[in-house]
Each structure stands twice: as C-alpha cells, then as structure tokens.
Design a protein around this motif. Structure first.
Motif, PDB file in Angstrom:
ATOM      1  N   TRP A  70       0.843  -1.201   0.000  1.00 60.62           N
ATOM      2  CA  TRP A  70       0.000   0.000   0.000  1.00 60.62           C
ATOM      3  C   TRP A  70       0.879   1.252   0.000  1.00 60.62           C
ATOM      4  O   TRP A  70       0.612   2.207  -0.734  1.00 60.62           O
ATOM      5  N   ARG A  71       1.958   1.254   0.824  1.00 58.74           N
ATOM      6  CA  ARG A  71       2.851   2.419   0.864  1.00 58.74           C
ATOM      7  C   ARG A  71       3.525   2.629  -0.488  1.00 58.74           C
ATOM      8  O   ARG A  71       3.644   3.755  -0.966  1.00 58.74           O
ATOM      9  N   LYS A  72       3.970   1.529  -1.109  1.00 58.28           N
ATOM     10  CA  LYS A  72       4.596   1.638  -2.438  1.00 58.28           C
ATOM     11  C   LYS A  72       3.615   2.196  -3.452  1.00 58.28           C
ATOM     12  O   LYS A  72       3.964   3.052  -4.267  1.00 58.28           O
ATOM     13  N   LYS A  73       2.381   1.705  -3.420  1.00 62.85           N
ATOM     14  CA  LYS A  73       1.357   2.185  -4.352  1.00 62.85           C
ATOM     15  C   LYS A  73       1.101   3.675  -4.132  1.00 62.85           C
ATOM     16  O   LYS A  73       1.019   4.450  -5.086  1.00 62.85           O
ATOM     17  N   LYS A  74       0.995   4.080  -2.874  1.00 65.28           N
ATOM     18  CA  LYS A  74       0.755   5.489  -2.543  1.00 65.28           C
ATOM     19  C   LYS A  74       1.928   6.348  -3.011  1.00 65.28           C
ATOM     20  O   LYS A  74       1.735   7.421  -3.587  1.00 65.28           O
ATOM     21  N   GLN A  75       3.160   5.861  -2.800  1.00 67.54           N
ATOM     22  CA  GLN A  75       4.334   6.606  -3.235  1.00 67.54           C
ATOM     23  C   GLN A  75       4.354   6.746  -4.747  1.00 67.54           C
ATOM     24  O   GLN A  75       4.648   7.816  -5.280  1.00 67.54           O
ATOM     25  N   LEU A  76       4.015   5.679  -5.466  1.00 69.97           N
ATOM     26  CA  LEU A  76       3.974   5.734  -6.928  1.00 69.97           C
ATOM     27  C   LEU A  76       2.913   6.729  -7.395  1.00 69.97           C
ATOM     28  O   LEU A  76       3.155   7.516  -8.318  1.00 69.97           O
ATOM     29  N   GLU A  77       1.745   6.713  -6.748  1.00 69.97           N
ATOM     30  CA  GLU A  77       0.687   7.665  -7.105  1.00 69.97           C
ATOM     31  C   GLU A  77       1.153   9.100  -6.864  1.00 69.97           C
ATOM     32  O   GLU A  77       0.912   9.986  -7.688  1.00 69.97           O
ATOM     33  N   ASP A  78       1.830   9.333  -5.733  1.00 69.34           N
ATOM     34  CA  ASP A  78       2.329  10.675  -5.418  1.00 69.34           C
ATOM     35  C   ASP A  78       3.360  11.129  -6.446  1.00 69.34           C
ATOM     36  O   ASP A  78       3.341  12.275  -6.903  1.00 69.34           O
ATOM     37  N   LEU A  79       4.265  10.221  -6.819  1.00 73.71           N
ATOM     38  CA  LEU A  79       5.286  10.577  -7.811  1.00 73.71           C
ATOM     39  C   LEU A  79       4.671  10.833  -9.181  1.00 73.71           C
ATOM     40  O   LEU A  79       5.099  11.735  -9.899  1.00 73.71           O
ATOM     41  N   THR A  80       3.655  10.046  -9.543  1.00 73.02           N
ATOM     42  CA  THR A  80       2.970  10.250 -10.820  1.00 73.02           C
ATOM     43  C   THR A  80       2.276  11.607 -10.835  1.00 73.02           C
ATOM     44  O   THR A  80       2.344  12.341 -11.824  1.00 73.02           O
ATOM     45  N   GLU A  81       1.647  11.939  -9.723  1.00 71.11           N
ATOM     46  CA  GLU A  81       0.979  13.243  -9.610  1.00 71.11           C
ATOM     47  C   GLU A  81       1.992  14.386  -9.708  1.00 71.11           C
ATOM     48  O   GLU A  81       1.767  15.378 -10.401  1.00 71.11           O
ATOM     49  N   GLU A  82       3.132  14.219  -9.050  1.00 74.34           N
ATOM     50  CA  GLU A  82       4.178  15.246  -9.114  1.00 74.34           C
ATOM     51  C   GLU A  82       4.725  15.364 -10.535  1.00 74.34           C
ATOM     52  O   GLU A  82       4.983  16.475 -11.020  1.00 74.34           O
ATOM     53  N   LEU A  83       4.884  14.231 -11.222  1.00 73.65           N
ATOM     54  CA  LEU A  83       5.349  14.249 -12.612  1.00 73.65           C
ATOM     55  C   LEU A  83       4.376  15.016 -13.498  1.00 73.65           C
ATOM     56  O   LEU A  83       4.779  15.840 -14.324  1.00 73.65           O
ATOM     57  N   ASN A  84       3.075  14.769 -13.322  1.00 73.56           N
ATOM     58  CA  ASN A  84       2.061  15.470 -14.122  1.00 73.56           C
ATOM     59  C   ASN A  84       2.082  16.968 -13.847  1.00 73.56           C
ATOM     60  O   ASN A  84       2.001  17.785 -14.777  1.00 73.56           O
ATOM     61  N   ARG A  85       2.207  17.338 -12.565  1.00 75.41           N
ATOM     62  CA  ARG A  85       2.284  18.772 -12.221  1.00 75.41           C
ATOM     63  C   ARG A  85       3.522  19.401 -12.852  1.00 75.41           C
ATOM     64  O   ARG A  85       3.471  20.506 -13.388  1.00 75.41           O
ATOM     65  N   SER A  86       4.637  18.691 -12.805  1.00 74.36           N
ATOM     66  CA  SER A  86       5.881  19.217 -13.380  1.00 74.36           C
ATOM     67  C   SER A  86       5.776  19.361 -14.894  1.00 74.36           C
ATOM     68  O   SER A  86       6.296  20.324 -15.460  1.00 74.36           O
ATOM     69  N   ALA A  87       5.100  18.403 -15.535  1.00 73.29           N
ATOM     70  CA  ALA A  87       4.932  18.486 -16.993  1.00 73.29           C
ATOM     71  C   ALA A  87       4.094  19.704 -17.364  1.00 73.29           C
ATOM     72  O   ALA A  87       4.411  20.414 -18.325  1.00 73.29           O
ATOM     73  N   VAL A  88       3.037  19.956 -16.608  1.00 76.47           N
ATOM     74  CA  VAL A  88       2.195  21.125 -16.870  1.00 76.47           C
ATOM     75  C   VAL A  88       2.996  22.409 -16.641  1.00 76.47           C
ATOM     76  O   VAL A  88       2.962  23.329 -17.461  1.00 76.47           O
ATOM     77  N   GLU A  89       3.734  22.452 -15.532  1.00 75.17           N
ATOM     78  CA  GLU A  89       4.545  23.634 -15.233  1.00 75.17           C
ATOM     79  C   GLU A  89       5.604  23.845 -16.317  1.00 75.17           C
ATOM     80  O   GLU A  89       5.856  24.974 -16.737  1.00 75.17           O
ATOM     81  N   ASN A  90       6.197  22.765 -16.782  1.00 71.32           N
ATOM     82  CA  ASN A  90       7.203  22.840 -17.840  1.00 71.32           C
ATOM     83  C   ASN A  90       6.599  23.431 -19.111  1.00 71.32           C
ATOM     84  O   ASN A  90       7.208  24.282 -19.766  1.00 71.32           O
ATOM     85  N   GLN A  91       5.385  23.011 -19.476  1.00 70.85           N
ATOM     86  CA  GLN A  91       4.728  23.530 -20.671  1.00 70.85           C
ATOM     87  C   GLN A  91       4.423  25.019 -20.521  1.00 70.85           C
ATOM     88  O   GLN A  91       4.611  25.799 -21.456  1.00 70.85           O
ATOM     89  N   VAL A  92       3.971  25.420 -19.332  1.00 70.88           N
ATOM     90  CA  VAL A  92       3.694  26.836 -19.074  1.00 70.88           C
ATOM     91  C   VAL A  92       4.978  27.658 -19.223  1.00 70.88           C
ATOM     92  O   VAL A  92       4.982  28.722 -19.860  1.00 70.88           O
ATOM     93  N   LEU A  93       6.074  27.149 -18.663  1.00 68.13           N
ATOM     94  CA  LEU A  93       7.354  27.864 -18.760  1.00 68.13           C
ATOM     95  C   LEU A  93       7.850  27.929 -20.209  1.00 68.13           C
ATOM     96  O   LEU A  93       8.406  28.952 -20.631  1.00 68.13           O
ATOM     97  N   LYS A  94       7.653  26.871 -20.981  1.00 68.55           N
ATOM     98  CA  LYS A  94       8.032  26.893 -22.399  1.00 68.55           C
ATOM     99  C   LYS A  94       7.228  27.950 -23.148  1.00 68.55           C
ATOM    100  O   LYS A  94       7.779  28.673 -23.981  1.00 68.55           O
ATOM    101  N   ASN A  95       5.929  28.033 -22.851  1.00 71.13           N
ATOM    102  CA  ASN A  95       5.092  29.049 -23.493  1.00 71.13           C
ATOM    103  C   ASN A  95       5.574  30.460 -23.141  1.00 71.13           C
ATOM    104  O   ASN A  95       5.659  31.335 -24.010  1.00 71.13           O
ATOM    105  N   GLU A  96       5.885  30.672 -21.873  1.00 72.48           N
ATOM    106  CA  GLU A  96       6.385  31.983 -21.447  1.00 72.48           C
ATOM    107  C   GLU A  96       7.714  32.297 -22.124  1.00 72.48           C
ATOM    108  O   GLU A  96       7.950  33.437 -22.545  1.00 72.48           O
ATOM    109  N   LEU A  97       8.583  31.306 -22.241  1.00 77.09           N
ATOM    110  CA  LEU A  97       9.863  31.499 -22.911  1.00 77.09           C
ATOM    111  C   LEU A  97       9.665  31.887 -24.374  1.00 77.09           C
ATOM    112  O   LEU A  97      10.330  32.788 -24.883  1.00 77.09           O
TER     113      LEU A  97
END
Length: 140
Positions: A70-97
């Motif tokens: 359960w802890r591993k699954k939760k950690q994977l979900e958290d990392l996936t969520e962080e990856l998605n947030r980072s991808a969105v932030e990266n796209q926003v920064l590319k647009n601003e650039l």
C-alpha cells in the motif's frame, strides 16, 4: 506497568490507524509481559504453541507485506501526480519562454531599424555640415 488485555482493547481504534492489527498489538503485549514476568505461575497470559506462533507470525507478515504494498502504491501515485504537475509547469514555462523570445526578436528588429535610421541621419547631418562649411568658406 504494562497494559493487560482489557487496556489493550481500549487502544484498538487508534492503533489500527497506524496499520497494526489488534493481533499484532496483542502479540507484542504478550511478549512484553512474558519478558517482564518471567515464568511466574500467576501469569494470566495465554501460552501459544509453536504452530500457533508460526501461524500468527505468518498472518502478521502478510499484514506487514500488505501495508508495504500500500505504501509503495501510494508513493507511486504521489510521484505520478508530481510528474504530471511538473509536466504542466514545464509547458507553461516553455510558453512563457516563447513569448519572451518573440518579444526579444521584435525588439532586436526594431533596434536594427533604429540603428539603420541613426546611421542614415548621421551621414545626412555630416553631409549638411560639409555643405554648410563649404558655403561659409568663400564668404570669409
């Protein structure tokens, strides 16, 4: 000093929130009571056979493995969520650039145009000074 079975039952709900089963707690309490009381005959602790202990340990290990999965699954979900947030932030920064680079290009073009106009006006002014100078020389 240590909690008996009745006192351990009082802590069942908060303890379950930590992921430990009531059996885990009871076994640990029994082990603690056994280690502190020695082999006194007045002990009310239940005596478990080797097979019973193996069975309880197997159940405890399974529960521990379930919590670990359960802890591993939760950690994977958290990392996936962080990856998605980072991808969105990266796209926003590319647009601003891209916006900043476009503005930079437009300003560079405007600067080139103004520099060109400056050179042309400077040349024209220099020519006018020469003409004015040549017009004033004969009159002296």
């Amino acid at each position: 000093m240590f909690l008996g079975e009745e006192a351990a039952a009082q802590f069942q709900l908060p303890v379950l929130e930590t992921g430990f089963t009531a059996d885990d707690i009871q076994e640990w309490l029994s082990d603690l009571l056994q280690s502190n009381s020695g082999s006194s005959e007045g002990s009310t602790r239940a005596v478990y056979s080797d097979d019973e202990r193996k069975k309880r340990r197997m159940i405890s290990n399974r529960e521990s493995a379930r919590r670990s999965r359960w802890r591993k699954k939760k950690q994977l979900e958290d990392l996936t969520e962080e990856l998605n947030r980072s991808a969105v932030e990266n796209q926003v920064l590319k647009n601003e650039l891209n916006i900043v680079l476009n503005q930079c290009y437009l300003l560079w073009r405007e600067n080139e145009q103004l520099t060109s106009e400056y050179v042309a006006l400077r040349t024209r002014l220099s020519n006018l000074y020469r003409i004015l100078g040549s017009m004033q020389m004969p009159s002296q």
